[in-house]
Design a protein around this motif. Sequence first.
Motif, PDB file in Angstrom:
ATOM      1  N   ALA A  31      33.700  35.249  32.304  1.00 25.22           N
ATOM      2  CA  ALA A  31      34.693  34.595  33.163  1.00 25.22           C
ATOM      3  C   ALA A  31      34.096  33.355  33.819  1.00 25.22           C
ATOM      4  O   ALA A  31      32.936  33.356  34.253  1.00 25.22           O
ATOM      5  N   LYS A  34      36.724  33.862  38.355  1.00 20.75           N
ATOM      6  CA  LYS A  34      36.506  35.310  38.339  1.00 20.75           C
ATOM      7  C   LYS A  34      37.712  36.094  38.823  1.00 20.75           C
ATOM      8  O   LYS A  34      38.359  35.716  39.808  1.00 20.75           O
ATOM      9  N   TYR A  35      37.939  37.199  38.148  1.00 23.48           N
ATOM     10  CA  TYR A  35      38.897  38.229  38.581  1.00 23.48           C
ATOM     11  C   TYR A  35      38.112  39.186  39.463  1.00 23.48           C
ATOM     12  O   TYR A  35      37.163  39.815  39.006  1.00 23.48           O
ATOM     13  N   TRP A  36      38.453  39.254  40.723  1.00 22.98           N
ATOM     14  CA  TRP A  36      37.736  40.161  41.632  1.00 22.98           C
ATOM     15  C   TRP A  36      38.726  40.623  42.687  1.00 22.98           C
ATOM     16  O   TRP A  36      39.051  39.849  43.591  1.00 22.98           O
ATOM     17  N   SER A  48      42.485  34.350  36.214  1.00 29.67           N
ATOM     18  CA  SER A  48      41.099  34.084  35.799  1.00 29.67           C
ATOM     19  C   SER A  48      41.117  33.402  34.435  1.00 29.67           C
ATOM     20  O   SER A  48      42.113  33.461  33.714  1.00 29.67           O
ATOM     21  N   GLY A 167      40.283  45.884  32.863  1.00 32.63           N
ATOM     22  CA  GLY A 167      40.921  44.606  33.195  1.00 32.63           C
ATOM     23  C   GLY A 167      40.505  43.403  32.358  1.00 32.63           C
ATOM     24  O   GLY A 167      41.271  42.873  31.550  1.00 32.63           O
ATOM     25  N   SER A 168      39.256  42.982  32.517  1.00 37.76           N
ATOM     26  CA  SER A 168      38.825  41.722  31.899  1.00 37.76           C
ATOM     27  C   SER A 168      38.799  41.792  30.369  1.00 37.76           C
ATOM     28  O   SER A 168      38.721  40.762  29.704  1.00 37.76           O
ATOM     29  N   ARG A 171      41.145  39.606  28.056  1.00 32.12           N
ATOM     30  CA  ARG A 171      40.890  38.204  27.671  1.00 32.12           C
ATOM     31  C   ARG A 171      40.125  38.113  26.355  1.00 32.12           C
ATOM     32  O   ARG A 171      39.972  37.021  25.817  1.00 32.12           O
ATOM     33  N   SER A 223      31.864  47.990  39.106  1.00 38.02           N
ATOM     34  CA  SER A 223      32.918  46.983  39.251  1.00 38.02           C
ATOM     35  C   SER A 223      34.179  47.603  39.852  1.00 38.02           C
ATOM     36  O   SER A 223      34.844  46.986  40.677  1.00 38.02           O
ATOM     37  N   HIS A 227      35.906  46.025  43.070  1.00 37.81           N
ATOM     38  CA  HIS A 227      37.298  45.551  43.167  1.00 37.81           C
ATOM     39  C   HIS A 227      37.973  46.206  44.379  1.00 37.81           C
ATOM     40  O   HIS A 227      38.674  45.554  45.147  1.00 37.81           O
ATOM     41  N   LEU A 273      31.702  35.049  44.053  1.00 34.84           N
ATOM     42  CA  LEU A 273      31.783  36.466  43.645  1.00 34.84           C
ATOM     43  C   LEU A 273      30.719  37.286  44.370  1.00 34.84           C
ATOM     44  O   LEU A 273      31.001  38.340  44.946  1.00 34.84           O
ATOM     45  N   ASP A 314      27.981  37.517  36.265  1.00 35.93           N
ATOM     46  CA  ASP A 314      28.956  38.596  36.230  1.00 35.93           C
ATOM     47  C   ASP A 314      28.737  39.438  37.477  1.00 35.93           C
ATOM     48  O   ASP A 314      27.920  39.078  38.302  1.00 35.93           O
ATOM     49  N   ALA A 315      29.366  40.606  37.520  1.00 36.81           N
ATOM     50  CA  ALA A 315      29.083  41.505  38.640  1.00 36.81           C
ATOM     51  C   ALA A 315      27.772  42.227  38.342  1.00 36.81           C
ATOM     52  O   ALA A 315      27.743  43.423  38.036  1.00 36.81           O
TER      53      ALA A 315
HETATM   54  O1  PMV Z   1      37.139  44.110  34.095  1.00 36.91           O
HETATM   55  P1  PMV Z   1      36.251  44.627  35.157  1.00 36.91           P
HETATM   56  O2  PMV Z   1      36.929  45.676  35.986  1.00 36.91           O
HETATM   57  O3  PMV Z   1      34.929  45.101  34.601  1.00 36.91           O
HETATM   58  O4  PMV Z   1      35.929  43.454  36.176  1.00 36.91           O
HETATM   59  C1  PMV Z   1      35.298  42.279  35.762  1.00 36.91           C
HETATM   60  C2  PMV Z   1      34.910  41.472  36.914  1.00 36.91           C
HETATM   61  C3  PMV Z   1      34.062  40.252  36.634  1.00 36.91           C
HETATM   62  O5  PMV Z   1      33.319  40.393  35.443  1.00 36.91           O
HETATM   63  C4  PMV Z   1      33.077  40.092  37.778  1.00 36.91           C
HETATM   64  C5  PMV Z   1      34.898  38.974  36.581  1.00 36.91           C
HETATM   65  C6  PMV Z   1      35.738  38.768  35.384  1.00 36.91           C
HETATM   66  O6  PMV Z   1      36.792  38.125  35.555  1.00 36.91           O
HETATM   67  O7  PMV Z   1      35.368  39.170  34.268  1.00 36.91           O
END
Ligand code: PMV
Length: 360
Positions: A31, A34-36, A48, A167-168, A171, A223, A227, A273, A314-315
């Motif tokens: 990303a 970022k999606y957070w 994102s 989630g991510s 993409r 993660s 979130h 982030l 990333d996280a």
């Molecule tokens: O998809 P998740 O729940 O693993 O969250 C991803 C969060 C980040 O990697 C930090 C940001 C993103 O948009 O991928």
Amino acid sequence: MSFLTPTDALQIDQATTTEGTVTWQSPSNIALIKYWGKRPVQIPANPSISLTLGEALTEMTISYKRKSPEQPWIIFRFEGKEESSFAIRIERFLDSIGSHFPFLKDLELTIDSHNTFPHSTGIASSASSMSALALCLCTIEQRLFGTLTDEDIFYKKASYIARLGSGSACRSVYPTAAVWGDSSVVSGSSDEYAVHYHDIHDIYASMHDDVVIVSSTKKSVSSTAGHALMDGNPFAATRYQQANDNLAALLASMKSGDLERWGDIVEEEAMTLHALMMCSRPSYMLMRPNTIACIDALRAYRAESKVPIYFTLDAGPNVHVLYPDSYSEQAQAFISEVLMPLSEAGVVIRDQVGAGPKQL
Ligand code: PMV
């Protein structure tokens, strides 16, 4: 959108065939915005955008046939080894998406999953594996019922299902770049699935992403927990506004090829982030001392050499180093000489923006 409405139509008795094998190879993504923060079920708090990777892939094969009562529903093998704990997690997930694939409960699935990137390097495989799984399920539906023949709908459903898994991951079903989350600046964008983003300068389509593995230790805060902590974060509303503003500005820089502006925003997103983690209640930190050492060294090198080399995170503690293909030689020499010694056991995973998933 028809696939968003659960359907009873896809019952096994309506299928034209009930046995076969399907294989998809699907990448991870990184990303930039970022999606957070999210709300149920896996709806992002802000839009994102990511670059699709080319080398960090999951290759998944699913063999399916009509279920016999005495057989288990799912057999799951990871890297050739049967993993019953993963099988239970996948069963739970498939149960939760049963209304989108009603025929699944009547099939017996043997799933073989393999990653092209080394295990225990701190690289999250949820995006590549969940997108591979979603793509396989959509292909099975297509074969059994002749549905999802429209390519656009096929990938939207795959993205939608991948999102419900992680989630991510939604993409990862597109080549080069994808936007997830409703945004006034991206037509057709949605909170429910990602869309392929085309309007970018060539320089980003071959961008490198070399990941300096600072630590492969399991994260202290997952993660999912991260979130959830956004709900009580005093800066949440400001952050969500910033992400929307940053997306608009980043897209402008991706269209024009303004790398300097792009890099500023990408680094601001990474730092934000981690700042959000540090000011969560309770506060936590995923950067390690060598994460900061890498960032300092990279910024000093950029200032001195004028090579357009940037980082994102990333996280986790590992540093994603981004640079255009035309600067590969200088950037890779810098990474080998300066950043690699800061990594754990000299591990740097070299990657580059890729062409998206492939059915094999
Ligand atoms: O998809 P998740 O729940 O693993 O969250 C991803 C969060 C980040 O990697 C930090 C940001 C993103 O948009 O991928």
